[in-house]
Design an enzyme around this catalytic site. Structure first.
Site, PDB file in Angstrom:
ATOM      1  N   GLY A   1      49.865 -21.301  15.795  1.00 48.93           N
ATOM      2  CA  GLY A   1      49.412 -20.293  16.752  1.00 48.93           C
ATOM      3  C   GLY A   1      47.963 -19.904  16.511  1.00 48.93           C
ATOM      4  O   GLY A   1      47.320 -20.358  15.557  1.00 48.93           O
TER       5      GLY A   1
ATOM      6  N   ASP B   1      61.939 -22.206  12.941  1.00 46.47           N
ATOM      7  CA  ASP B   1      62.151 -21.859  14.344  1.00 46.47           C
ATOM      8  C   ASP B   1      62.749 -20.459  14.407  1.00 46.47           C
ATOM      9  O   ASP B   1      63.939 -20.263  14.163  1.00 46.47           O
ATOM     10  CB  ASP B   1      63.080 -22.882  14.998  1.00 46.47           C
ATOM     11  CG  ASP B   1      63.186 -22.679  16.503  1.00 46.47           C
ATOM     12  OD1 ASP B   1      62.772 -21.606  16.990  1.00 46.47           O
ATOM     13  OD2 ASP B   1      63.692 -23.591  17.187  1.00 46.47           O
ATOM     14  N   LEU B   2      61.901 -19.476  14.736  1.00 44.54           N
ATOM     15  CA  LEU B   2      62.350 -18.089  14.742  1.00 44.54           C
ATOM     16  C   LEU B   2      63.294 -17.784  15.904  1.00 44.54           C
ATOM     17  O   LEU B   2      63.907 -16.713  15.924  1.00 44.54           O
ATOM     18  CB  LEU B   2      61.158 -17.134  14.754  1.00 44.54           C
ATOM     19  CG  LEU B   2      60.588 -16.784  13.361  1.00 44.54           C
ATOM     20  CD1 LEU B   2      59.919 -17.992  12.727  1.00 44.54           C
ATOM     21  CD2 LEU B   2      59.607 -15.623  13.444  1.00 44.54           C
TER      22      LEU B   2
ATOM     23  N   THR C   1      51.852  -5.099  17.845  1.00 44.94           N
ATOM     24  CA  THR C   1      51.023  -5.061  19.050  1.00 44.94           C
ATOM     25  C   THR C   1      50.867  -3.661  19.619  1.00 44.94           C
ATOM     26  O   THR C   1      51.701  -2.778  19.383  1.00 44.94           O
ATOM     27  CB  THR C   1      51.671  -5.964  20.123  1.00 44.94           C
ATOM     28  OG1 THR C   1      50.978  -5.840  21.368  1.00 44.94           O
ATOM     29  CG2 THR C   1      53.126  -5.574  20.360  1.00 44.94           C
TER      30      THR C   1
ATOM     31  N   TYR D   1      58.458  -7.552  26.281  1.00 47.00           N
ATOM     32  CA  TYR D   1      57.678  -8.005  25.120  1.00 47.00           C
ATOM     33  C   TYR D   1      57.476  -6.855  24.130  1.00 47.00           C
ATOM     34  O   TYR D   1      57.723  -7.003  22.926  1.00 47.00           O
ATOM     35  CB  TYR D   1      56.332  -8.561  25.581  1.00 47.00           C
ATOM     36  CG  TYR D   1      55.363  -8.812  24.457  1.00 47.00           C
ATOM     37  CD1 TYR D   1      55.579  -9.846  23.540  1.00 47.00           C
ATOM     38  CD2 TYR D   1      54.234  -8.022  24.297  1.00 47.00           C
ATOM     39  CE1 TYR D   1      54.693 -10.073  22.487  1.00 47.00           C
ATOM     40  CE2 TYR D   1      53.343  -8.245  23.263  1.00 47.00           C
ATOM     41  CZ  TYR D   1      53.580  -9.272  22.374  1.00 47.00           C
ATOM     42  OH  TYR D   1      52.706  -9.487  21.326  1.00 47.00           O
TER      43      TYR D   1
ATOM     44  N   TRP E   1      44.627  -7.368  22.055  1.00 43.17           N
ATOM     45  CA  TRP E   1      43.615  -8.153  22.781  1.00 43.17           C
ATOM     46  C   TRP E   1      43.070  -9.262  21.880  1.00 43.17           C
ATOM     47  O   TRP E   1      41.857  -9.422  21.717  1.00 43.17           O
ATOM     48  CB  TRP E   1      42.499  -7.241  23.283  1.00 43.17           C
ATOM     49  CG  TRP E   1      42.908  -6.288  24.374  1.00 43.17           C
ATOM     50  CD1 TRP E   1      44.162  -5.745  24.562  1.00 43.17           C
ATOM     51  CD2 TRP E   1      42.082  -5.735  25.401  1.00 43.17           C
ATOM     52  NE1 TRP E   1      44.154  -4.901  25.646  1.00 43.17           N
ATOM     53  CE2 TRP E   1      42.889  -4.867  26.179  1.00 43.17           C
ATOM     54  CE3 TRP E   1      40.737  -5.866  25.723  1.00 43.17           C
ATOM     55  CZ2 TRP E   1      42.394  -4.170  27.271  1.00 43.17           C
ATOM     56  CZ3 TRP E   1      40.234  -5.165  26.808  1.00 43.17           C
ATOM     57  CH2 TRP E   1      41.048  -4.329  27.580  1.00 43.17           C
TER      58      TRP E   1
END
Length: 311
Positions: free
Chosen positions: A10, A47-48, A112, A136, A161
């Protein structure tokens, strides 16, 4: 010290690998969903979306520090895939925490601004009331709670962001569209502090070093939730305008497109975005003695990286 990096492919995971700071601090194991890293090397499989698969990896790796840079980040798609988002961002994080609590490991995890509703007009403090607007945000809040409830030593870094010179992000989308179009319409009523992944990585490593260097009895005040974002504030429209100014100056764009401000209502999306995404980062700066400069500084460095690498 053994370190397990999850989500190595990522935006954030790639920056951790590129900068080499984790590998310099211990025996680093990098994991991705299929076990293949961006540079073609083979890493671990993590693999979460299958949380029950994680204890076997953890038992084999025996990490002292788990850096969880993996996440479900498709904000709009999460409105239709909330169960999947919650498995990745919530349940899997709880599994990491439970293993870490049993094996005396530290979990570094990222959250986040979407855990807040974005309706206040000053930066959100760490202990402000959470009220996610969509799937989310709910999934990320579930992960925060699961990690706290696990009893593991943990550092949760909320950021916002996020962008980098690689991956899918607003900066790279703007550069592509700016090269194709004379005019762009960009939302001007959502506010935040664009934060480049290098700042997040460097802040994370500083916090990790401080934790490692601190006596066990004095570690608790360092642990918990922190806001790790750049300083300053702008809108998406302001961010786009600055991107184009920097890109033209450094030769990435031949000319700047016109950037017209629009409202969120004029750019409808399946998920509602917080209008106010500013996070109070003063606690992180003070606790870890780490400067968090205004967002323009990071942008200049990322655009310079793209210009010198020929992108």
């Amino acid at each position: 010290m053994r370190i397990l990096l999850l989500g190595a492919n990522g935006q954030l995971g790639r920056t951790f690998l590129d900068q080499g700071g984790l590998a310099a601090r211990g025996d680093l194991l990098a994991a991705s969903r299929d076990g293949v890293l961006v540079d073609g090397r083979h890493g671990e499989i993590a693999d979460l979306s299958i949380p029950e698969s994680l204890p076997a990896l953890l038992d084999r790796a025996q990490p002292d520090v788990i850096v969880n840079a993996a996440a479900y980040t498709a904000v709009d798609r999460a409105e239709q895939e909330e169960a999947l988002a919650t498995r990745v961002n919530g349940e899997a994080v709880g599994v990491l925490g439970q293993w870490a609590a049993t094996h005396d490991a530290l979990v570094i995890h990222y959250s986040t601004d979407y855990v807040f509703d974005g309706r206040q007009s000053q930066p959100y403090e760490v202990d402000a009331r959470t009220a996610p607007l969509g799937a989310y945000g709910r999934s990320k809040l579930a992960g925060e709670r699961a990690l706290r409830d696990s009893g593991a030593d943990h550092l949760i870094f909320r950021t916002a962001w996020v962008y980098a010179a690689h991956g899918h992000n607003f900066l790279r989308t703007m550069l592509r569209l700016g090269a194709e179009r004379e005019e762009l319409r960009v939302v001007a009523d959502q506010h935040g502090a664009p934060t480049d992944t290098s700042l997040i990585v460097n802040g994370s490593l500083t916090a990790l070093d401080r934790w490692l260097a601190t006596d066990r009895n004095e570690q608790p005040p360092l642990l918990g939730t922190h806001h790790l974002v750049a300083g300053g504030a702008t809108s998406w429209h302001g961010f786009a305008t600055e991107i184009f100014e920097q890109a033209e100056m450094l030769g990435l764009l031949a000319r700047q497109p016109r950037v017209l401000p629009i409202s969120s209502a004029e750019f409808a999306t399946p998920a509602v975005r917080p209008a106010w995404s500013l996070l109070d980062n003063s606690g992180f700066r003070q606790r870890f003695n780490f400067p968090l400069p205004d967002w323009q500084q990071g942008l200049r460095e990322v655009v310079r990286t793209l210009a010198t690498s020929g992108h």
